[in-house]
Scaffold this active site. Structure first.
Site, PDB file in Angstrom:
ATOM      1  CB  SER A 198      -0.909   0.097   1.070  1.00  0.00           C
ATOM      2  OG  SER A 198      -2.103  -0.768   0.827  1.00  0.00           O
ATOM      3  NE  ARG A 232      -9.345  -5.921  21.547  1.00  0.00           N
ATOM      4  CZ  ARG A 232      -9.669  -6.020  20.713  1.00  0.00           C
ATOM      5  NH1 ARG A 232     -10.383  -7.593  20.945  1.00  0.00           N
ATOM      6  NH2 ARG A 232     -10.244  -5.000  19.837  1.00  0.00           N
ATOM      7  CB  CYS A 252     -17.131  -4.116  17.204  1.00  0.00           C
ATOM      8  SG  CYS A 252     -16.473  -5.629  15.900  1.00  0.00           S
ATOM      9  CB  SER A 261     -17.806  -3.339   8.098  1.00  0.00           C
ATOM     10  OG  SER A 261     -19.488  -3.829   9.363  1.00  0.00           O
ATOM     11  CE  LYS A 266     -11.231 -11.475  19.449  1.00  0.00           C
ATOM     12  NZ  LYS A 266     -11.010 -11.012  18.152  1.00  0.00           N
ATOM     13  CG  HIS A 298     -21.442  -5.060  15.598  1.00  0.00           C
ATOM     14  ND1 HIS A 298     -21.506  -5.826  14.196  1.00  0.00           N
ATOM     15  CD2 HIS A 298     -19.972  -5.787  15.737  1.00  0.00           C
ATOM     16  CE1 HIS A 298     -19.933  -6.748  13.741  1.00  0.00           C
ATOM     17  NE2 HIS A 298     -19.160  -6.098  14.832  1.00  0.00           N
ATOM     18  CG  ASN A 345     -19.357  -2.991  12.451  1.00  0.00           C
ATOM     19  OD1 ASN A 345     -20.271  -2.313  12.303  1.00  0.00           O
ATOM     20  ND2 ASN A 345     -17.966  -3.677  12.285  1.00  0.00           N
TER      21      ASN A 345
END
Length: 322
Positions: free
Chosen positions: A38, A98, A127, A157, A206, A235, A301
């Site tokens: 990229s 996390r 999310c 997504s 999660k 979501h 989300n």
């Protein structure tokens, strides 16, 4: 202010750029990083074009006010510690850090105070976790929650550009299944991420572990089922929660309504309605028996569940900086 975005060409990275624009934060030194393939591409920020740079250890050793990462766990594990050693504040959208005990997991409206004057890596939650804990945060704070039963209906997504493209391809008759366990068009898939030894998926665990860490309460029982649905953005979650004492329905409604960046409404809510919004929406509040309530939560989300929360972490940290 010098800000770097790692993974700038991805779905969340591009949205981070948009949310930064909307925040009106004065960014006079924006750097955009991505993979080698990229590098050289251009993206706009406030009507100015910026060239994508290839990420490297050397550029991560430079000084930034903030670095926003959304390039996946492998990239974060390699480069975020290097940036942290250089004295930078990193807000990482991957799951890499996390659950590390010494790394804060932050939803600013809930536990933003823990990052005052903090330097190093700050983890952005999953999310589906973010919108749920936001909707429940004042209830947890004022009353306390014992149990949460949640079924998610998660947009493609959530899997990034590749998830969006897979659904769009199937809408055009190309029935590839490169990124989801089954065909997603006209279907729902009750599996997000690998299935673990305990029978739950990685996505479901999660929600269990992150909820407890964000609320700083390991006593909360969370029973999740995570489902992928053929929706592009947004979501949705069906949530049943049991609280520590019995209170009227109206009190619960008032607590939800009083939560920052959360809107309660009696209107029908769907993902199409919330796409592009930075707000978490709650509706369908019901009471079933003593101490037990049901709600429907919908949020974009990519924004609320990723880019917007990351930028809100940045703004909260900046606000509290001595």
């Amino acid at each position: 202010m010098k800000v770097g975005i790692v993974g700038a060409t991805g779905e969340v990275g591009r949205t981070m750029i948009k949310v930064l624009e909307e925040s009106n934060l004065k960014v006079d030194g924006l750097r955009l990083f991505a993979s080698k393939k990229s590098a050289g591409k251009k993206l706009k920020f406030k009507d100015k074009e910026y060239t994508i740079e290839e990420i490297s250890e050397n550029v991560m050793r430079e000084k930034y006010d903030y670095l926003l990462f959304s390039a996946g766990g492998n990239v974060s594990r390699r480069y975020a510690p290097i940036a942290a050693e250089a004295g930078n504040v990193i807000i990482d959208n991957s799951s890499a850090f996390r659950m590390q005990e010494n790394i804060p997991l932050v939803v600013p409206e809930i536990n933003g105070e823990i990052i005052k004057n903090y330097k190093g890596i700050i983890a952005n939650p999953n999310c589906s976790t973010i919108q749920m804990v936001l909707a429940l945060s004042e209830i947890q704070k004022q009353i306390g929650i014992e149990e949460i039963f949640v079924s998610t209906y998660q947009a493609v997504s959530g899997a990034g550009n590749k998830g969006i493209q897979e659904l769009l391809n199937q809408q055009n008759g190309i029935n590839n299944t490169a990124h989801f366990p089954d065909i997603i068009i006209n279907n729902v898939i009750p599996q997000i991420g690998p299935i673990l030894e305990n029978g739950f998926t990685e996505e479901e665990m999660k929600m269990v572990n992150e909820t407890r860490k964000i609320f700083n309460d390991d006593s909360i029982s969370v029973y999740p089922t995570a489902v992928r649905v053929p929706v592009l953005y947004g979501h949705s979650e069906s949530v049943v929660f049991r609280i520590k004492k019995d209170i009227p329905l109206e009190t619960i409604k008032n607590l939800i309504s009083a939560t920052e960046n959360v809107v309660y409404t009696e209107k029908l809510l769907t993902p199409l309605m919330v796409a592009g919004s930075n707000i978490t929406y709650v509706s369908r509040l019901r009471k079933m028996g003593k101490n037990t309530f049901l709600i429907w939560i919908v949020a974009d989300n990519v924004r609320v569940g990723a880019a917007t929360n990351a930028v809100r972490i940045l703004l909260k940290h900046l606000e509290m900086r001595d």
